[in-house]
Design a protein around this motif. Structure first.
Motif, PDB file in Angstrom:
ATOM      1  N   MET A   1       0.991  -1.110  -0.063  1.00 31.75           N
ATOM      2  CA  MET A   1      -0.076   0.023   0.037  1.00 31.75           C
ATOM      3  C   MET A   1       0.968   1.424   0.013  1.00 31.75           C
ATOM      4  N   LYS A   2       0.526   2.221  -0.694  1.00 33.50           N
ATOM      5  CA  LYS A   2       1.281   3.229  -0.988  1.00 33.50           C
ATOM      6  C   LYS A   2       0.306   4.637  -0.452  1.00 33.50           C
ATOM      7  N   LEU A   3       0.989   5.412   0.157  1.00 33.99           N
ATOM      8  CA  LEU A   3       0.367   6.805   0.596  1.00 33.99           C
ATOM      9  C   LEU A   3      -0.313   7.610  -0.514  1.00 33.99           C
ATOM     10  N   TRP A   4      -1.546   7.842  -0.410  1.00 34.62           N
ATOM     11  CA  TRP A   4      -2.309   8.660  -1.402  1.00 34.62           C
ATOM     12  C   TRP A   4      -2.465  10.027  -0.834  1.00 34.62           C
ATOM     13  N   LYS A   5      -2.961  10.054   0.237  1.00 35.38           N
ATOM     14  CA  LYS A   5      -3.259  11.463   0.783  1.00 35.38           C
ATOM     15  C   LYS A   5      -3.479  11.207   2.581  1.00 35.38           C
ATOM     16  N   ASN A   6      -2.724  12.417   2.973  1.00 36.56           N
ATOM     17  CA  ASN A   6      -2.878  12.510   4.569  1.00 36.56           C
ATOM     18  C   ASN A   6      -3.698  13.800   4.841  1.00 36.56           C
ATOM     19  N   TYR A   7      -4.656  13.738   5.641  1.00 38.69           N
ATOM     20  CA  TYR A   7      -5.610  15.008   6.277  1.00 38.69           C
ATOM     21  C   TYR A   7      -5.308  14.996   7.740  1.00 38.69           C
TER      22      TYR A   7
ATOM     23  N   LYS B   1       4.730   5.402   8.367  1.00 41.60           N
ATOM     24  CA  LYS B   1       5.834   4.859   7.746  1.00 41.60           C
ATOM     25  C   LYS B   1       5.258   3.669   6.998  1.00 41.60           C
ATOM     26  N   ASP B   2       5.574   3.636   5.621  1.00 44.28           N
ATOM     27  CA  ASP B   2       5.142   2.610   4.852  1.00 44.28           C
ATOM     28  C   ASP B   2       5.884   1.311   5.203  1.00 44.28           C
ATOM     29  N   GLU B   3       5.304   0.309   5.992  1.00 45.47           N
ATOM     30  CA  GLU B   3       5.797  -0.629   6.610  1.00 45.47           C
ATOM     31  C   GLU B   3       5.435  -1.763   6.099  1.00 45.47           C
TER      32      GLU B   3
END
Length: 158
Positions: free
Chosen positions: A1-7, A42-44
């Motif tokens: 899974m990859k970060l798309w957006k963070n709010y 963190k993308d773990e």
């Protein structure tokens, strides 16, 4: 899974993660993760090779994938895997922030997941709207209001 957006939502953050299934490269899944605002995502690596969709639904006639959840589950079945990410908007109306993530199914079904935050609140509200844009009648056996994943995101297993 990859970060798309963070709010950032007060003392919380809503993290949207996306993945593309290697078997279906143009089909994207969207997952929702909630963390305290001060925690850096963190993308773990995780135990499961796929994420769980932020929308869970079951359409009558679609196949259950047969996952074991202390019995039988309708989660992550064919109805969910047919959904793909279309759009995401973030609107501020007065004190309310509404993050709307829309997923579509090529059969003409649409699921709009809303995550709502009121300034100063210590909680979030969420709901899902299902729209049948097909010419066929459809029966829903299950539609989630929310589906938060990785309840303990700091561990690699379930």
């Amino acid at each position: 899974m990859k970060l798309w957006k963070n709010y950032l939502l007060g003392d919380m953050q809503a993290i949207y993660l996306t993945e593309t299934d290697p078997d279906y490269p143009d089909r994207k899944n969207m997952e929702l993760l909630l963390l305290p605002s001060e925690v850096v995502y963190k993308d773990e690596p995780v135990e499961k090779p796929y994420g769980d969709s932020l929308v869970q639904l079951k359409i009558a006639g679609d196949t259950n994938l047969g996952g074991y959840a202390g019995g039988r589950t309708m989660r992550q079945g064919q109805s969910v895997t047919n959904l793909q990410f279309k759009t995401q908007t973030c609107e501020k109306r007065g004190e309310i922030t509404d993050i709307c993530t829309t997923l579509v199914d090529e059969r003409g079904y649409e699921a709009a997941h809303h995550l709502l935050y009121a300034d100063g609140d210590k909680s979030l509200r969420s709901y899902t709207v299902f729209t049948n844009n097909s010419k066929e009648t459809v029966s829903l056996e299950m539609l989630s209001s929310f589906s938060v994943n990785r309840i303990s995101p700091f561990m690699g297993n379930d």
